[in-house]
Design a protein around this motif. Structure first.
Motif, short mmCIF file in Angstrom:
data_model
loop_
_atom_site.label_atom_id
_atom_site.label_comp_id
_atom_site.label_asym_id
_atom_site.label_seq_id
_atom_site.Cartn_x
_atom_site.Cartn_y
_atom_site.Cartn_z
N LEU A 150 40.98 29.46 41.55
CA LEU A 150 42.11 29.60 40.84
C LEU A 150 42.01 30.89 39.82
O LEU A 150 42.83 31.55 39.64
N ALA A 151 41.07 30.81 39.29
CA ALA A 151 40.79 31.83 38.39
C ALA A 151 40.65 33.44 38.78
O ALA A 151 41.21 34.20 38.36
N GLY A 152 40.02 33.30 40.13
CA GLY A 152 39.95 34.40 40.89
C GLY A 152 41.36 35.00 41.50
O GLY A 152 41.86 36.03 41.27
N ALA A 153 42.37 33.94 41.47
CA ALA A 153 43.80 34.07 41.80
C ALA A 153 44.38 34.76 40.75
O ALA A 153 45.28 35.84 40.99
N ALA A 154 44.20 34.15 39.66
CA ALA A 154 44.95 34.63 38.46
C ALA A 154 44.19 36.33 38.31
O ALA A 154 45.10 37.25 37.83
N GLY A 155 43.21 36.33 38.49
CA GLY A 155 42.60 37.89 38.52
C GLY A 155 43.16 38.84 39.71
O GLY A 155 43.41 40.05 39.27
N GLY A 156 43.50 38.07 40.57
CA GLY A 156 43.93 38.86 41.57
C GLY A 156 45.63 39.15 41.43
O GLY A 156 45.93 40.30 41.75
N LEU A 157 46.10 38.40 40.63
CA LEU A 157 47.84 38.51 40.23
C LEU A 157 47.60 39.69 39.22
O LEU A 157 48.75 40.63 39.19
N PHE A 158 46.53 39.95 38.27
CA PHE A 158 46.49 41.10 37.39
C PHE A 158 45.93 42.08 38.08
O PHE A 158 45.95 43.27 37.16
N SER A 159 45.33 42.11 39.08
CA SER A 159 44.47 43.25 39.73
C SER A 159 45.24 44.65 39.94
O SER A 159 44.76 45.82 39.83
N PRO A 160 46.68 44.27 40.47
CA PRO A 160 47.40 45.47 40.23
C PRO A 160 47.65 46.36 39.18
O PRO A 160 47.66 47.66 39.23
N VAL A 161 47.70 45.78 37.98
CA VAL A 161 47.46 46.44 36.81
C VAL A 161 46.27 47.19 36.31
O VAL A 161 46.29 48.13 35.95
N PHE B 58 37.91 43.28 39.24
CA PHE B 58 38.41 42.40 38.41
C PHE B 58 38.64 40.91 38.96
O PHE B 58 38.45 39.94 38.15
N VAL B 59 38.91 40.63 40.28
CA VAL B 59 38.81 39.47 40.74
C VAL B 59 37.68 38.71 40.66
O VAL B 59 37.39 37.66 40.48
N VAL B 60 36.41 39.36 41.10
CA VAL B 60 34.90 38.84 41.06
C VAL B 60 34.76 38.48 39.44
O VAL B 60 34.21 37.41 39.48
N SER B 61 34.98 39.39 38.62
CA SER B 61 34.85 39.15 37.33
C SER B 61 35.30 37.86 36.81
O SER B 61 35.06 36.94 36.15
N SER B 62 36.68 37.65 37.34
CA SER B 62 37.46 36.65 36.79
C SER B 62 36.86 35.13 37.51
O SER B 62 36.92 34.09 37.01
#
Length: 356
Positions: free
Chosen positions: A77-88, A208-212
């Motif tokens: 879920l944290a990775g998915a949150a990072g994925g949602l923010f990754s376009p930014v 960003f996804v991996v860090s999240s």
């Protein structure tokens, strides 16, 4: 490390647990900011997603999933949150990315305070203990090994050690492989990286996804260690603490991020315990003195950041590496008295050919 629970009391084991959880999150932020060169001030948001995701998925109210499944899903879920923010993150860089991630902290804190049915509001929620194969990482059941009673701290110590080991080896493998070289190329020059065939937006988003996900795992570990999560813990101060960890330890280094995490995490806890023995520090619950132990610890590692930036920009890891290289280049000791140095063999002379 495996033998320490047999000798240390609960206080020192808690420091170790908090330090290992912080080290996991610091390694993730080091990959993002130190290796990929993306400034992030929103690390506390992804820690909160991991912590509260585990509590909600494994607890009541919530789906009530098995705790091991809930922990894995919280990291995803944290990775998915990072994925949602990754376009930014793929399009914004520098201080603008820092401001964008800073907004995540304030938005996340507001959601944690208002979504009472999920987060418990201001008072937070208690954390369900983790269970693996019927073995509980809590003190509910009695367990004694070699005459030492194993409570929650002793059991969680081995869980945290295993998770930290996985984080250490996966992060080092990532840095030494092709993705790590691509992220370093992005940090040095995006134009040169693009010319060499690196997909800039893809790798920036992936970092960003991996860090999240690392932050989500750290959030789960923090929740299990504290046994209760409250919104005020996951604020801007926590994000600044993680930036201090990677700056003090050394940007782009797994070992440096670990050292910085131990320093920043353990210092306030140690100063709180020994506050009555330190000058100019107020013991908790008293009114005398100048500053409290937490504030004094922040002053100290703030000064440490200044000293690191002035005298060792590559952090503690770089300082240790230079000292090790200097020791290895130390000249051999002179010969002792009564012995003569062994002469070096003279080169054999080649016979000179006659001149025609």
């Amino acid at each position: 490390m495996c033998a320490l629970p047999f000798y240390l009391d609960a206080f020192w084991l808690r420091i170790g647990l908090f330090s290992m959880a912080a080290a996991v999150g610091a390694v993730g932020l080091g990959l993002l900011s130190g290796t990929a060169g993306q400034l992030s001030l929103g690390h506390a948001f992804f820690l909160a997603v991991g912590a509260y995701g585990y509590v909600w998925l494994a607890g009541e109210p919530g789906p009530g999933l098995p705790t091991a499944v809930a922990a894995v899903l919280a990291v995803l879920l944290a990775g998915a949150a990072g994925g949602l923010f990754s376009p930014v993150a793929g399009r914004v860089r520098g201080v603008y990315l820092g401001v964008a991630t800073l907004a995540l902290v304030f938005i996340g804190h507001h959601v944690l305070l208002t979504a009472d049915s999920v987060t418990g509001g201001f008072n937070g929620r208690s954390v369900p203990p983790l269970e693996l194969g019927g073995f509980s990482f809590s003190a509910d059941s009695e367990l004694t090994l070699l005459g030492v009673p194993f409570g929650a701290e002793e059991r969680l110590w081995y869980l945290g050690l295993a998770l930290f080991a996985v984080t250490w080896f996966t992060a080092r493998g990532l840095l030494r492989g092709r993705p790590g070289r691509a992220l370093v190329a992005l940090r040095d020059s995006e134009t040169a990286a693009a010319v060499m065939g690196v997909d800039v937006s893809r790798y920036r988003s992936a970092a960003f996804v991996v860090s999240s996900m690392y932050a989500g795992l750290a959030g789960v570990m923090i929740a299990l260690s504290f046994r209760r999560v409250v919104p005020d813990y996951f604020g801007l101060v926590l994000s600044v603490d993680y930036l201090a960890m990677i700056v003090i330890g050394g940007l782009g280094s797994v070992a440096g991020a670990t050292a910085g995490a131990v320093f920043v995490t353990a210092l306030p806890l140690l100063m709180t315990r020994y506050a009555d023995q330190l000058p100019l520090v107020t013991a908790p619950g008293t009114t005398g003195g100048t500053v409290g132990p937490t504030e004094a610890a922040r002053y100290l590692y703030g000064a440490a950041i200044v000293l690191i930036l002035l005298f060792a920009p590559d952090g503690l890891h770089g300082l240790v590496r230079r000292l090790r290289a200097r020791v290895s280049r130390r000249p051999a000791p002179p010969p002792t008295a009564g012995t003569s140095p062994t002469p070096s063999p003279a080169p054999s002379a080649r016979a000179k050919e006659p001149t025609p």
